[in-house]
Design a protein around this motif. Structure first.
Motif, short mmCIF file in Angstrom:
data_model
loop_
_atom_site.label_atom_id
_atom_site.label_comp_id
_atom_site.label_asym_id
_atom_site.label_seq_id
_atom_site.Cartn_x
_atom_site.Cartn_y
_atom_site.Cartn_z
N VAL A 169 36.00 48.86 42.71
CA VAL A 169 37.04 49.78 42.53
C VAL A 169 36.49 50.49 41.83
CG1 VAL A 169 38.72 51.22 41.60
CG2 VAL A 169 39.39 48.91 41.97
N VAL A 170 35.47 50.58 40.60
CA VAL A 170 33.91 51.36 40.14
C VAL A 170 32.89 51.18 40.81
CG1 VAL A 170 35.45 51.19 38.43
CG2 VAL A 170 33.93 48.95 38.60
N ALA A 171 32.09 52.65 41.40
CA ALA A 171 30.85 52.67 41.35
C ALA A 171 30.07 50.78 41.18
CB ALA A 171 30.66 54.20 42.05
N LEU A 172 29.36 51.26 39.79
CA LEU A 172 29.36 51.13 38.58
C LEU A 172 30.04 49.77 37.89
CD1 LEU A 172 25.79 50.56 38.21
CD2 LEU A 172 26.87 52.13 36.61
N SER A 173 29.57 48.22 38.27
CA SER A 173 31.12 47.21 37.81
C SER A 173 30.19 47.74 36.12
CB SER A 173 30.30 46.33 38.33
OG SER A 173 28.77 45.84 37.67
N VAL A 174 31.03 46.93 35.01
CA VAL A 174 31.53 47.33 33.74
C VAL A 174 30.26 46.43 34.03
CG1 VAL A 174 33.02 46.68 31.65
CG2 VAL A 174 33.97 47.10 32.90
N GLU A 175 30.07 45.29 34.27
CA GLU A 175 28.70 44.51 33.12
C GLU A 175 27.02 45.24 33.47
OE1 GLU A 175 31.21 43.17 35.07
OE2 GLU A 175 32.35 42.16 33.74
N ALA A 189 37.89 51.37 26.75
CA ALA A 189 37.93 52.25 28.00
C ALA A 189 37.77 51.97 29.19
CB ALA A 189 36.88 53.59 27.68
N LEU A 190 37.31 50.41 29.43
CA LEU A 190 36.48 50.27 30.68
C LEU A 190 37.22 48.73 31.12
CD1 LEU A 190 32.77 50.36 31.64
CD2 LEU A 190 34.81 52.03 32.22
N GLU A 191 38.50 49.17 30.22
CA GLU A 191 39.02 47.60 30.34
C GLU A 191 40.17 48.05 31.28
OE1 GLU A 191 40.64 44.02 29.53
OE2 GLU A 191 39.28 44.91 28.38
N TYR A 192 40.34 49.15 31.34
CA TYR A 192 41.58 49.67 32.77
C TYR A 192 40.83 48.61 34.01
CZ TYR A 192 43.92 52.63 35.65
OH TYR A 192 44.58 53.25 37.15
N PHE A 193 39.46 49.34 34.35
CA PHE A 193 38.91 49.53 35.24
C PHE A 193 39.08 47.73 35.64
CE2 PHE A 193 37.70 53.92 34.42
CZ PHE A 193 37.94 54.41 35.28
N GLU A 209 41.13 50.20 45.31
CA GLU A 209 40.02 52.06 45.47
C GLU A 209 40.31 53.07 46.02
OE1 GLU A 209 34.64 51.77 46.54
OE2 GLU A 209 36.70 50.45 47.33
N ASP A 210 40.70 53.14 47.10
CA ASP A 210 41.16 54.90 47.55
C ASP A 210 41.84 55.06 46.73
OD1 ASP A 210 39.10 54.07 50.10
OD2 ASP A 210 40.69 53.47 51.12
N ALA A 211 42.93 54.58 45.70
CA ALA A 211 43.87 55.39 45.40
C ALA A 211 42.94 56.20 44.03
CB ALA A 211 45.03 54.77 44.68
N THR A 212 42.17 55.49 44.01
CA THR A 212 41.95 56.17 42.46
C THR A 212 40.18 56.77 42.79
OG1 THR A 212 41.34 53.19 41.47
CG2 THR A 212 40.14 55.18 41.01
N LYS A 213 40.08 56.76 43.75
CA LYS A 213 38.77 57.82 44.18
C LYS A 213 40.03 59.25 44.38
CE LYS A 213 35.10 54.94 46.85
NZ LYS A 213 34.70 54.54 47.59
N ALA A 214 40.67 59.32 45.07
CA ALA A 214 41.41 60.46 45.73
C ALA A 214 42.61 60.74 44.06
CB ALA A 214 42.96 59.50 46.00
N VAL A 215 42.76 59.76 43.21
CA VAL A 215 43.11 60.43 41.82
C VAL A 215 42.35 61.24 40.77
CG1 VAL A 215 43.97 60.45 39.77
CG2 VAL A 215 45.25 58.62 41.90
#
Length: 250
Positions: A47-53, A36-40, A96-102
């Motif tokens: 872009v994500v508040a908490l990284s996959v790692e 699921a997080l491959e996209y991020f 990052e802004d586009a992701t948050k806005a969506v």
């Protein structure tokens, strides 16, 4: 005798093995998170508040040593080979802004420079962040338009998230925009009949190229692929890539 229900696609992947029933988080949960997080991952950690790692590190603490080793092997067992992806290192703030806005349904103000045109200001309701052939596109409805359009992320020069919220359209789905399109470029659909040489018959017939496709086999071993799609440069480029092994039929 009562017939068994057919197994749902991917059911084998998400069901719990008996040996893991006692664990609060199984390796199968981690596979689901990883996919699921491959996209991020493609967007980058910013872009994500908490990284996959960081997410996986927190879950790892709940696992047994055996499952920790399985976790460490996941990046090698499930891998995405992106072909010619674009470099977004200079556009991470926009992404990052586009992701948050969506996600939070905020109207954005942005400066957009179309191909061959001049930069201009737009007010947009962002609906979808679309990934296509190594590139990101923002699908949104501009204040001057009634229907969603594509905005190439690297052509967005500036973006500001406003406090203005919007109601996500109930009847909208990105699939509607792609109906009849070859790729993401839409327009009036036309019928194309493409005859492929016998040596390509298995390759062509084993893939899902488009929802409108129809495939028929000829006596000489060749196959005819019929498509009802938009005539675009993207389609023509794909056809030309097969060289003399494809023939466009009338």
């Amino acid at each position: 005798m009562q017939a068994k229900e057919p197994r749902k696609e991917w059911e084998w992947l998400i069901r719990r093995p008996a040996e893991a029933e006692s664990s609060g988080a199984t390796i199968y949960h981690l596979i689901s998170v990883d996919l699921a997080l491959e996209y991020f991952r493609m967007l980058g950690q910013k872009v994500v508040a908490l990284s996959v790692e960081e997410v996986l590190e927190k879950i790892e603490k709940l696992l047994s040593p055996k499952h920790r080793q399985l976790l460490n092997d996941l990046p090698r067992k499930f891998y995405t080979a992106a072909w010619a992806p674009k470099d977004y290192s200079e556009h991470l703030d926009i992404l990052e802004d586009a992701t948050k806005a969506v996600v939070y349904q905020n109207v954005v103000k942005m400066t957009y420079k179309p191909a061959g045109g001049e930069p201009h200001e737009l007010k947009v309701r962002p609906l979808t962040l679309l990934y296509h052939k190594g590139g990101f596109y923002l699908v949104g409805i501009a204040s001057t338009k009634r229907r969603p359009v594509y905005f190439n992320i690297e052509r967005i020069q500036e973006m500001k998230i406003t406090a203005e919220k919007f109601e996500y359209p109930r009847r909208y789905h990105p699939e509607q925009m792609l109906d009849g399109a070859w790729g993401i470029f839409t327009g009036p659909a036309e019928t194309f009949r493409l005859k492929y040489a016998p040596e390509l018959s298995e390759y062509i017939s084993s893939r899902h190229w488009h929802r409108s496709q129809k495939i028929s086999r000829e006596k000489d071993g060749s196959v005819v692929l019929t498509l009802n799609v938009t005539d675009s440069e993207e389609l023509r480029s794909w056809i030309r890539s097969f060289g003399k092994q494809v023939q466009v039929l009338p």
